[in-house]
Design a protein around this motif. Structure first.
Motif, PDB file in Angstrom:
ATOM      1  N   LYS A  17       0.846  -1.189   0.000  1.00  0.00           N
ATOM      2  CA  LYS A  17       0.000   0.000   0.000  1.00  0.00           C
ATOM      3  C   LYS A  17       0.882   1.240   0.000  1.00  0.00           C
ATOM      4  O   LYS A  17       0.874   2.031   0.924  1.00  0.00           O
ATOM      5  CB  LYS A  17      -0.924  -0.010   1.213  1.00  0.00           C
ATOM      6  N   TYR A  52      -9.318  12.134  -3.388  1.00  0.00           N
ATOM      7  CA  TYR A  52      -8.849  10.798  -3.052  1.00  0.00           C
ATOM      8  C   TYR A  52      -7.503  10.844  -2.334  1.00  0.00           C
ATOM      9  O   TYR A  52      -7.304  10.157  -1.319  1.00  0.00           O
ATOM     10  CB  TYR A  52      -8.750   9.929  -4.311  1.00  0.00           C
ATOM     11  N   SER A  53      -6.595  11.648  -2.816  1.00  0.00           N
ATOM     12  CA  SER A  53      -5.261  11.745  -2.198  1.00  0.00           C
ATOM     13  C   SER A  53      -5.356  12.257  -0.764  1.00  0.00           C
ATOM     14  O   SER A  53      -4.713  11.715   0.139  1.00  0.00           O
ATOM     15  CB  SER A  53      -4.356  12.672  -3.004  1.00  0.00           C
ATOM     16  N   GLN A  78      -7.923  12.068   1.219  1.00  0.00           N
ATOM     17  CA  GLN A  78      -8.571  11.021   2.023  1.00  0.00           C
ATOM     18  C   GLN A  78      -7.581   9.922   2.391  1.00  0.00           C
ATOM     19  O   GLN A  78      -7.540   9.466   3.528  1.00  0.00           O
ATOM     20  CB  GLN A  78      -9.782  10.438   1.275  1.00  0.00           C
ATOM     21  N   ARG A  79      -6.763   9.476   1.450  1.00  0.00           N
ATOM     22  CA  ARG A  79      -5.762   8.420   1.712  1.00  0.00           C
ATOM     23  C   ARG A  79      -4.728   8.900   2.743  1.00  0.00           C
ATOM     24  O   ARG A  79      -4.323   8.133   3.617  1.00  0.00           O
ATOM     25  CB  ARG A  79      -5.045   8.010   0.427  1.00  0.00           C
ATOM     26  N   LEU A 130      -5.195  11.137   5.054  1.00  0.00           N
ATOM     27  CA  LEU A 130      -5.872  11.177   6.353  1.00  0.00           C
ATOM     28  C   LEU A 130      -5.969   9.768   6.944  1.00  0.00           C
ATOM     29  O   LEU A 130      -5.734   9.561   8.135  1.00  0.00           O
ATOM     30  CB  LEU A 130      -7.276  11.787   6.223  1.00  0.00           C
ATOM     31  N   GLU A 131      -6.317   8.780   6.098  1.00  0.00           N
ATOM     32  CA  GLU A 131      -6.417   7.386   6.556  1.00  0.00           C
ATOM     33  C   GLU A 131      -5.088   6.873   7.066  1.00  0.00           C
ATOM     34  O   GLU A 131      -5.021   6.138   8.046  1.00  0.00           O
ATOM     35  CB  GLU A 131      -6.913   6.483   5.421  1.00  0.00           C
ATOM     36  N   LYS A 132      -4.011   7.244   6.402  1.00  0.00           N
ATOM     37  CA  LYS A 132      -2.671   6.803   6.799  1.00  0.00           C
ATOM     38  C   LYS A 132      -2.108   7.662   7.939  1.00  0.00           C
ATOM     39  O   LYS A 132      -1.001   7.433   8.396  1.00  0.00           O
ATOM     40  CB  LYS A 132      -1.725   6.834   5.602  1.00  0.00           C
ATOM     41  N   GLU A 133      -2.868   8.662   8.355  1.00  0.00           N
ATOM     42  CA  GLU A 133      -2.522   9.559   9.452  1.00  0.00           C
ATOM     43  C   GLU A 133      -1.228  10.333   9.201  1.00  0.00           C
ATOM     44  O   GLU A 133      -0.511  10.692  10.131  1.00  0.00           O
ATOM     45  CB  GLU A 133      -2.453   8.791  10.775  1.00  0.00           C
ATOM     46  N   SER A 169      -3.359  15.767   9.129  1.00  0.00           N
ATOM     47  CA  SER A 169      -4.479  15.908  10.051  1.00  0.00           C
ATOM     48  C   SER A 169      -5.233  17.195   9.738  1.00  0.00           C
ATOM     49  O   SER A 169      -4.718  18.073   9.042  1.00  0.00           O
ATOM     50  CB  SER A 169      -3.979  15.923  11.493  1.00  0.00           C
ATOM     51  N   TYR A 172      -5.613  21.635   6.317  1.00  0.00           N
ATOM     52  CA  TYR A 172      -4.845  20.410   6.539  1.00  0.00           C
ATOM     53  C   TYR A 172      -3.400  20.759   6.850  1.00  0.00           C
ATOM     54  O   TYR A 172      -2.865  21.740   6.381  1.00  0.00           O
ATOM     55  CB  TYR A 172      -4.888  19.525   5.284  1.00  0.00           C
TER      56      TYR A 172
END
Length: 188
Positions: free
Chosen positions: A92, A126-127, A129-130, A132-135, A138, A152
């Protein structure tokens, strides 16, 4: 509690932490477990002793100060070997678009998604969001502009991941620009 035991508990806390761990977090954990007041000065002394222990040639790890905390990292001599394992295991990875977005956020933070999209010239939903998901980024509140868009910024995990203590350690553009990327003849 014997002093040597305190050092072992501190070492265990740093080792088990996914991100860098601050002195305050170490003090909190020790105070909670042992119902004692551990002064920060004592913790600093113990961390210095742990650093010296891991600076020996026969150790493969070292204690590094990152993002106002401490973390165990593999010594530079072993980076290529460990990197090969990480490359093999990483399925990933960040896409080129995510890396571009992350770089824009790192250099221009705090920044809105609209500003990111204006720089990149494409939709960045999308970028963002990804990331943010991977922290790695923030949410830093809302801008004072109409519509109050979300701001951000990079996260502490970003600092740990890239081995930075602060944002001033990011490479400057003059340090990473290559002649092959230049257009035309250089001026004399």
């Amino acid at each position: 509690m014997p002093q040597n035991d305190i050092a072992h508990h501190i070492e265990a806390l740093i080792f088990s932490s996914i991100q860098s761990i601050s002195i305050q977090e170490i003090v909190f954990a020790l105070n909670s477990v042992f119902n004692e007041e551990f002064p920060e000065k004592l913790i600093h002394q113990e961390i210095k002793a742990i650093e010296e222990k891991y600076n020996k040639k026969d150790m493969v790890m070292e204690l590094v100060s990152l993002n106002n905390g401490y973390q165990f990292l593999t010594k530079k001599h072993y980076h290529e070997t460990v990197n090969q394992l990480q490359l093999h295991r990483s399925k990933k990875k960040l896409s080129q678009a995510a890396m571009e977005t992350l770089a824009i956020i790192a250099y221009r933070q705090p920044i809105t998604k609209l500003e990111i999209e204006q720089i990149r010239g494409v939709n960045s939903d999308y970028s963002v969001q990804r990331l943010l998901e991977k922290e790695l980024i923030s949410i830093d509140g809302k801008a004072e502009t109409p519509g109050r868009p979300i701001l951000y910024r990079t996260s502490g995990l970003f600092m740990d991941y890239f081995g930075l203590n602060n944002l001033s350690q990011l490479p400057q553009l003059k340090d990473i620009s290559k002649e092959e990327n230049a257009i035309g003849e250089p001026l004399e």
